[in-house]
Design a protein around this motif. Structure first.
Motif, PDB file in Angstrom:
ATOM      1  N   LYS A   1     -10.021  -9.000   1.677  1.00  0.00           N
ATOM      2  CA  LYS A   1     -11.194  -8.402   1.308  1.00  0.00           C
ATOM      3  C   LYS A   1     -11.869  -8.621   0.163  1.00  0.00           C
ATOM      4  O   LYS A   1     -12.867  -9.094  -0.286  1.00  0.00           O
TER       5      LYS A   1
ATOM      6  N   SER B   1      -3.109  -3.023   5.122  1.00  0.00           N
ATOM      7  CA  SER B   1      -4.393  -3.003   5.066  1.00  0.00           C
ATOM      8  C   SER B   1      -4.854  -4.461   4.834  1.00  0.00           C
ATOM      9  O   SER B   1      -4.121  -5.186   4.557  1.00  0.00           O
TER      10      SER B   1
ATOM     11  N   GLU C   1       0.811  -0.997  -0.014  1.00  0.00           N
ATOM     12  CA  GLU C   1      -0.078   0.036   0.024  1.00  0.00           C
ATOM     13  C   GLU C   1       0.960   1.312  -0.020  1.00  0.00           C
ATOM     14  O   GLU C   1       0.551   2.162   0.611  1.00  0.00           O
TER      15      GLU C   1
ATOM     16  N   ASP D   1     -12.913  -0.666   6.859  1.00  0.00           N
ATOM     17  CA  ASP D   1     -12.475  -1.015   5.678  1.00  0.00           C
ATOM     18  C   ASP D   1     -13.668  -1.925   5.133  1.00  0.00           C
ATOM     19  O   ASP D   1     -14.335  -2.735   5.686  1.00  0.00           O
TER      20      ASP D   1
ATOM     21  N   GLN E   1      -6.523  -5.316   2.506  1.00  0.00           N
ATOM     22  CA  GLN E   1      -6.796  -5.107   0.935  1.00  0.00           C
ATOM     23  C   GLN E   1      -7.009  -6.653   0.091  1.00  0.00           C
ATOM     24  O   GLN E   1      -8.145  -7.107  -0.148  1.00  0.00           O
TER      25      GLN E   1
ATOM     26  N   GLY F   1     -14.465  -1.441  -3.578  1.00  0.00           N
ATOM     27  CA  GLY F   1     -14.391  -1.054  -2.262  1.00  0.00           C
ATOM     28  C   GLY F   1     -13.659   0.065  -1.934  1.00  0.00           C
ATOM     29  O   GLY F   1     -13.323   1.172  -2.661  1.00  0.00           O
ATOM     30  N   ILE F   2     -13.630   0.401  -0.564  1.00  0.00           N
ATOM     31  CA  ILE F   2     -13.162   1.647  -0.006  1.00  0.00           C
ATOM     32  C   ILE F   2     -12.731   1.374   1.435  1.00  0.00           C
ATOM     33  O   ILE F   2     -13.028   0.648   2.162  1.00  0.00           O
ATOM     34  N   ALA F   3     -11.554   2.428   1.832  1.00  0.00           N
ATOM     35  CA  ALA F   3     -11.447   2.262   3.318  1.00  0.00           C
ATOM     36  C   ALA F   3     -11.377   3.681   3.758  1.00  0.00           C
ATOM     37  O   ALA F   3     -10.896   4.658   3.403  1.00  0.00           O
TER      38      ALA F   3
ATOM     39  N   ARG G   1       1.695   0.764   8.902  1.00  0.00           N
ATOM     40  CA  ARG G   1       2.809   1.055   7.886  1.00  0.00           C
ATOM     41  C   ARG G   1       3.970   1.757   8.475  1.00  0.00           C
ATOM     42  O   ARG G   1       3.930   2.561   9.442  1.00  0.00           O
TER      43      ARG G   1
ATOM     44  N   GLY H   1     -10.566   6.236   0.751  1.00  0.00           N
ATOM     45  CA  GLY H   1      -9.995   6.093  -0.607  1.00  0.00           C
ATOM     46  C   GLY H   1     -10.315   4.594  -1.081  1.00  0.00           C
ATOM     47  O   GLY H   1     -10.282   3.674  -0.114  1.00  0.00           O
ATOM     48  N   GLY H   2     -10.571   4.447  -2.321  1.00  0.00           N
ATOM     49  CA  GLY H   2     -10.734   3.131  -2.690  1.00  0.00           C
ATOM     50  C   GLY H   2     -10.814   3.051  -4.310  1.00  0.00           C
ATOM     51  O   GLY H   2     -10.620   4.117  -4.950  1.00  0.00           O
ATOM     52  N   SER H   3     -11.149   1.869  -4.863  1.00  0.00           N
ATOM     53  CA  SER H   3     -11.365   1.739  -6.366  1.00  0.00           C
ATOM     54  C   SER H   3     -12.218   0.557  -6.458  1.00  0.00           C
ATOM     55  O   SER H   3     -12.566  -0.409  -5.660  1.00  0.00           O
TER      56      SER H   3
ATOM     57  N   GLN I   1      -8.766   1.423  10.161  1.00  0.00           N
ATOM     58  CA  GLN I   1      -9.596   1.852   9.218  1.00  0.00           C
ATOM     59  C   GLN I   1     -11.003   1.214   9.420  1.00  0.00           C
ATOM     60  O   GLN I   1     -11.235   0.272   9.888  1.00  0.00           O
TER      61      GLN I   1
ATOM     62  N   HIS J   1      -2.742   4.031  -6.229  1.00  0.00           N
ATOM     63  CA  HIS J   1      -3.470   3.608  -5.153  1.00  0.00           C
ATOM     64  C   HIS J   1      -2.878   2.256  -4.758  1.00  0.00           C
ATOM     65  O   HIS J   1      -2.334   2.209  -3.553  1.00  0.00           O
ATOM     66  N   HIS J   2      -3.108   1.254  -5.332  1.00  0.00           N
ATOM     67  CA  HIS J   2      -2.466   0.037  -5.057  1.00  0.00           C
ATOM     68  C   HIS J   2      -2.544  -0.738  -6.317  1.00  0.00           C
ATOM     69  O   HIS J   2      -3.268  -0.286  -7.075  1.00  0.00           O
TER      70      HIS J   2
ATOM     71  N   ARG K   1     -11.964  -3.119  -8.350  1.00  0.00           N
ATOM     72  CA  ARG K   1     -10.591  -4.022  -8.578  1.00  0.00           C
ATOM     73  C   ARG K   1     -10.435  -4.610  -9.889  1.00  0.00           C
ATOM     74  O   ARG K   1     -11.413  -4.970 -10.743  1.00  0.00           O
TER      75      ARG K   1
HETATM   76  N1  ASP Z   1      -6.671  -0.875   0.831  1.00  0.00           N
HETATM   77  C1  ASP Z   1      -7.046   0.695   0.613  1.00  0.00           C
HETATM   78  C2  ASP Z   1      -6.239   1.441   1.333  1.00  0.00           C
HETATM   79  O1  ASP Z   1      -5.935   0.976   2.578  1.00  0.00           O
HETATM   80  C3  ASP Z   1      -8.221   1.166   0.571  1.00  0.00           C
HETATM   81  C4  ASP Z   1      -9.064   0.084  -0.639  1.00  0.00           C
HETATM   82  O2  ASP Z   1      -8.876   0.427  -1.812  1.00  0.00           O
HETATM   83  O3  ASP Z   1     -10.176  -0.192  -0.284  1.00  0.00           O
HETATM   84  O4  ASP Z   1      -5.979   2.846   1.230  1.00  0.00           O
END
Ligand code: ASP
Length: 584
Positions: free
Chosen positions: A201, A196, A174, A236, A198, A527-529, A220, A482-484, A234, A445-446, A486
């Motif tokens: 989930k 996270s 992340e 999450d 991530q 999703g989003i966290a 982190r 923040g999220g996306s 978070q 983002h990731h 996937r």
């Molecule tokens: N895992 C992501 C973060 O910690 C959030 C996400 O993409 O849902 O920022």
């Protein structure tokens, strides 16, 4: 029975009752013939009175020995106070004590445990358990609990299931370093603590859970910029069979209901802005839109007019500071010094005063006519009485610098009101971000974030231009979530890893489990966290998250109360098959 009532409970209607209270001695006032004690617990303060004429002698004596923070139990009668204190809920009554039991004595605390304390931050962190007895800290923890309860209620009403995911895992990138934990049973191998949940989930979506959430600790190992914690919490969330629009709607509604529930504030629609717009208008991907001062780009108006300094620059951009035309030379110089500090690093500021009488006066009058400056005013939205401040330079850097100035002025001018809530969505983030240090692209983002399908063709030619199905929820100048959407198929994920510089072998070694799972019927998901600590702090009207964490770490990642991190014993090292190479 330690108590029949709490210290925040008794009122004039309770007069005549025999009660038992327990708590801490906040303060005593000893006049010899009379002793008053403020007794405190989580619920409030109640005044105790010991009176020579009415209190047995041995209890009188005991009372005079009480010190700050002694833990005591008293029995007595609720009586009406002679001099009432209208500022205290229990201020009409006091307890005439007939029995006093010292449950525990206390050393003199290192700072006063009152709302206004004489203890500095370091001292209060070392004795955080004493700090927590103070109302300002205690109330923030109670507030945090209230927000957490509300989050659980709102999400479960929407059909989300709370699932716990493991803490001893393998690295999830992340964007930070992992904290690692050596495994005793697997010699030479390490777990990573989750940055996270991530990947878990996402696997829960493959597992058919459909709507997941968790209030969860993340870890982190970053250099701790202001107000970050190495472990943080978070909210999450992840959902299956959704598009970006579904997520935005779901969590907009959630956030709206949460703000309503804990603050009683109604917010209608959340505005949306693309990343590009946010950068152009505010120089910031998390703009504070509680106030204006939007950027006006001046390239076409300010370049090629003989002012060399501007001509060579990529971007000339300004903001209008409301009502600041009356600033003195000294005040403007102060702002110039402020932007020139190394933390901001700007070369300086050009200023234009748009005077109340409609005339314009600037630091570059030699090069620009009033007509020219009027056009600047129009572009920056300046009105008579405003001050226009202009910066020039490399586009990205200049935007960041002007954004810092905008926020600084927002604070100075009192435009960032704690009781105002201005959320917005920032969407269409770039998929990749160039990293100067490593000389390659990183996932902004990731790596599990999906590119916009129409941009995939740019991946090979202009990777920096590819946009992602990624979004941030911004509140009052802070990214609170923040999220996306996937990637959910193996090939796209493999292609993504390839673009991020993983060899197929590395990708398989690190994320084989996820790509395997994608071969067994992975639903589209996203999703989003939310950063829970920050969300709570902002809802609480403050921006420092540390205040809302019971036992926070300091800027060097230390817990000064328990003194961690710390060395471990030779035996522990041996058991873990580790050898230390530390010089001190
Ligand atoms: N895992 C992501 C973060 O910690 C959030 C996400 O993409 O849902 O920022």
């Amino acid at each position: 029975m330690y108590r029949s009532h709490t210290c925040g409970e008794l009122r004039i209607e309770d007069q005549g009752k025999q009660v038992t209270l327990s708590g801490w001695v906040q303060k005593t006032r000893d006049k010899g013939f009379m002793v008053w004690v403020d007794l405190r617990d989580r619920y409030g303060l109640t005044q105790l009175i010991f009176d020579e004429k009415r209190t047995p002698k041995e209890i009188m004596e005991k009372a005079s020995q009480l010190g700050r923070e002694f833990v005591i139990q008293v029995k007595g009668e609720v009586i009406e106070r002679e001099s009432k204190n209208p500022n205290m809920p229990t201020g009409d009554v006091e307890i005439l004590v007939s029995e006093l039991n010292i449950l525990n004595s206390a050393q003199l605390p290192p700072f006063t445990i009152e709302d206004e304390t004489d203890g500095g931050e370091d001292l209060r962190m070392k004795y955080r358990y004493l700090d927590i007895r103070r109302n300002p800290v205690k109330n923030k923890l109670i507030f945090r609990s209230k927000v957490a309860m509300e989050v659980r209620k709102l999400l479960s009403e929407k059909g989300f299931i709370e699932v716990e995911t493991p803490v001893l895992i393998k690295s999830t990138p992340e964007g930070a370093r992992d904290f690692v934990v050596p495994s005793r049973m697997n010699e030479g191998q390490f777990y990573a603590l989750p940055q996270s949940p991530q990947t878990f989930k996402q696997l829960l979506m493959v597992g058919g859970m459909d709507k997941y959430f968790q209030i969860v600790k993340c870890f982190r190992d970053e250099d701790l910029r202001a107000d970050r914690q190495p472990e943080f919490t978070q909210i999450d969330c992840e959902m299956a069979f959704v598009e970006q629009e579904d997520i935005l709607n779901m969590f907009e509604d959630f956030t709206r209901n949460l703000i309503k529930a804990v603050k009683g504030v109604e917010i209608t629609k959340f505005p949306r802005m693309t990343y590009e717009q946010a950068m152009k208008k505010y120089g910031n991907d998390k703009p504070d839109i509680r106030f204006g001062m939007e950027f006006g780009e001046l390239n076409d108006l300010a370049k090629n007019k003989g002012f060399n300094v501007f001509d060579q620059q990529e971007l000339v951009v300004g903001i209008a500071v409301p009502g600041a035309a009356s600033y003195t030379r000294k005040e403007i110089d102060k702002l110039i010094d402020w932007v020139k500090r190394p933390q901001i690093g700007a070369n300086g500021l050009v200023w234009v005063k748009y005077n109340e009488d409609g005339s314009l006066k600037s630091s570059v009058d030699k090069f620009y006519s009033e007509e020219d400056l009027k056009a600047w005013a129009e572009r920056t939205g300046a009105k008579a009485g405003d001050l226009i401040l202009v910066m020039a330079g490399d586009a990205d850097k200049t935007r960041t610098q002007l954004s810092a100035l905008r926020m600084h002025l927002g604070n100075e001018l009192g435009l960032r009101k704690a009781d105002e809530f201005a959320p917005l969505w920032v969407v269409d983030f770039p998929l990749l971000e160039w990293d100067e240090e490593t000389g390659r692209y990183h996932a902004m983002h990731h790596p599990f974030t999906s590119p916009k399908p129409e941009d995939i063709k740019l991946l090979d030619t202009e990777p920096g231009k590819v946009r992602a199905n990624a979004y941030d929820l911004v509140l009052n100048g802070n990214e609170i979530g923040g999220g996306s959407i996937r990637i959910h198929d193996k090939n796209t994920q493999a292609m993504m890893f390839n673009h991020l510089g993983f060899t197929p072998e590395e990708a398989k070694a690190q994320f084989g489990f996820l790509m395997d799972a994608f071969q067994y019927g992975a639903p589209p998901h996203g999703g989003i966290a939310f950063g829970f600590d920050r969300l709570v702090a902002i809802l609480g009207g403050q921006e420092t998250i540390r205040d809302y964490i019971a036992f926070p770490k300091n800027n060097s990642g230390r817990d000064v109360m328990i003194d961690a991190p710390a060395r471990i014993s030779e035996d522990q090292l041996k058991e873990l098959n580790l050898k230390l190479q530390v010089n001190s």
